[in-house]
Scaffold this motif. Structure first.
Motif, short mmCIF file in Angstrom:
data_model
loop_
_atom_site.label_atom_id
_atom_site.label_comp_id
_atom_site.label_asym_id
_atom_site.label_seq_id
_atom_site.Cartn_x
_atom_site.Cartn_y
_atom_site.Cartn_z
N ILE A 1 0.84 -1.19 -0.08
CA ILE A 1 0.06 -0.05 -0.20
C ILE A 1 0.69 1.16 0.01
CG2 ILE A 1 -1.79 1.31 1.50
CD1 ILE A 1 -2.87 -1.39 2.45
N GLY A 2 1.83 1.28 0.81
CA GLY A 2 2.96 2.49 0.84
C GLY A 2 3.57 2.56 -0.40
N ALA B 1 2.19 1.85 -3.50
CA ALA B 1 1.28 2.39 -4.39
C ALA B 1 1.05 3.78 -4.22
CB ALA B 1 0.05 1.67 -4.10
N ILE B 2 0.74 4.18 -2.92
CA ILE B 2 0.74 5.62 -2.63
C ILE B 2 2.03 6.41 -2.89
CG2 ILE B 2 0.44 7.40 -0.88
CD1 ILE B 2 -1.15 5.02 0.65
N ALA B 3 3.09 6.01 -2.71
CA ALA B 3 4.06 6.68 -3.00
C ALA B 3 4.45 6.91 -4.76
CB ALA B 3 5.64 6.19 -2.72
N TRP B 4 4.06 5.85 -5.37
CA TRP B 4 4.20 5.91 -6.83
C TRP B 4 3.23 6.72 -7.41
CZ3 TRP B 4 7.69 3.80 -10.00
CH2 TRP B 4 7.50 3.76 -11.53
N ALA B 5 1.93 6.67 -6.88
CA ALA B 5 0.77 7.50 -7.32
C ALA B 5 1.20 8.97 -7.15
CB ALA B 5 -0.52 7.18 -6.74
N THR B 6 1.70 9.47 -6.05
CA THR B 6 2.20 10.44 -5.50
C THR B 6 3.31 11.35 -6.22
OG1 THR B 6 1.40 10.33 -3.28
CG2 THR B 6 2.51 12.32 -3.75
N THR C 1 4.91 9.82 -9.15
CA THR C 1 5.00 9.82 -10.59
C THR C 1 4.71 11.13 -11.32
OG1 THR C 1 4.52 7.70 -10.68
CG2 THR C 1 3.79 8.59 -12.49
#
Length: 293
Positions: free
Chosen positions: A230-231, A233-238, A240
């Motif tokens: 989850i971390g 995924a959140i870091a990647w979405a933020t 990118t």
């Protein structure tokens, strides 16, 4: 001397959506045709030789995409003193992030900055030049506030500055990560200690200490793996959109760093779950059940 180009470092503002943003800018003096001999900017369209007069500009491709400009178009810029100009784009280039996002003729910025002196002088020797004689001549320019260096020296200084910046960012990340680790560990410990009655019931039902610890261990691994996923995924979405806006590429994390972070998260989960579980198992089942009555 094959080429000599003066560089005045400043910044300009450009309009992005409904606000203004800053862009690092180089005011170029000398023959703009020599610029390619001292700076490898990766010209994509147009030619830097057209950077002459007070009405021309060259911009980084990322900035050109933001302001939706191409070679031949005009872009609106605000100089250091707030003066608005609309120069014509004569070239776009790829390597502006570490050098300068905007290139303007020095004459276009001289009257709009507090100190109109070149920040750097970039030179290139001819192939037949006497390197010792050139170095000796340049060293005579060395004075307080003036640094004379070659490509290797300049590269070493840049590497040193980047290393210092990376160290500062690393310390900040460790501090923030430490606070997050303490908060996560505290939550896990309190959660395990709050399960006294459950552990007592398992022990009364005949579950061995080894089985209880194994259950806790698998739960910790499951929670840790879910947290990593989850971390990430959140870091990647933020990150990118930010990385693509600044560099045009995706964010990158070295595999070794990613593995270390994942291992640290799993070890933290195992320790924060296993240690309080062992404390609970030292209590007799009947006592542990009675403690919650």
């Amino acid at each position: 001397m094959d080429a000599a180009v003066g560089v005045l470092r400043t910044s300009v503002l450009y309009k992005a959506a409904d606000t203004f943003a800053s862009a690092s800018t180089l005011g170029i003096s000398g023959d703009p045709a020599d610029l390619a001999k001292v700076l490898d900017l990766g010209v994509k369209d147009g030619a830097l030789a057209g950077l002459a007069g007070n009405d021309t500009v060259a911009v980084d491709t990322l900035l050109a995409d933001v302001v939706q400009a191409s070679v031949g178009d005009r872009v609106e810029l605000l100089l250091g003193d707030g003066t608005t100009v609309r120069p014509r784009v004569v070239a776009t280039y790829d390597r502006g992030l570490g050098l300068g996002q905007v290139l303007l003729p020095r004459a276009a910025v001289t009257g709009h900055v507090p100190a109109a002196y070149d920040s750097q002088m970039l030179v290139r020797d001819t192939r037949s030049a006497d390197r010792a004689a050139v170095a000796s001549a340049l060293q005579r320019l060395d004075a307080p506030g003036v640094t004379v260096t070659d490509r290797a020296g300049y590269g070493a200084q840049v590497d040193k500055d980047l290393e210092l910046s990376a160290w500062a960012n690393g310390v900040m990340a460790m501090v923030l990560g430490g606070f997050a680790a303490v908060a996560a560990a505290n939550t896990l410990v309190m959660t395990v200690l709050d399960r006294r009655r459950e552990v007592a019931l398992l022990r009364l039902a005949g579950t061995t200490r080894r089985q209880v610890l194994g259950m806790m261990r698998w739960e910790a691994l499951l929670v840790g793996t879910a947290g990593i996923g989850i971390g990430a995924a959140i870091a990647w979405a933020t990150l990118t959109p930010i990385a693509r806006g600044l560099t045009g590429g995706a964010p990158y994390v070295p595999p070794g760093v990613a593995a270390a972070i994942a291992a640290g998260v799993l070890l933290l989960g195992l320790a924060a779950t296993g240690l309080p579980a062992r404390v609970l198992l030292r209590t007799r089942p009947m006592e542990a059940g009675a403690a919650r009555e």
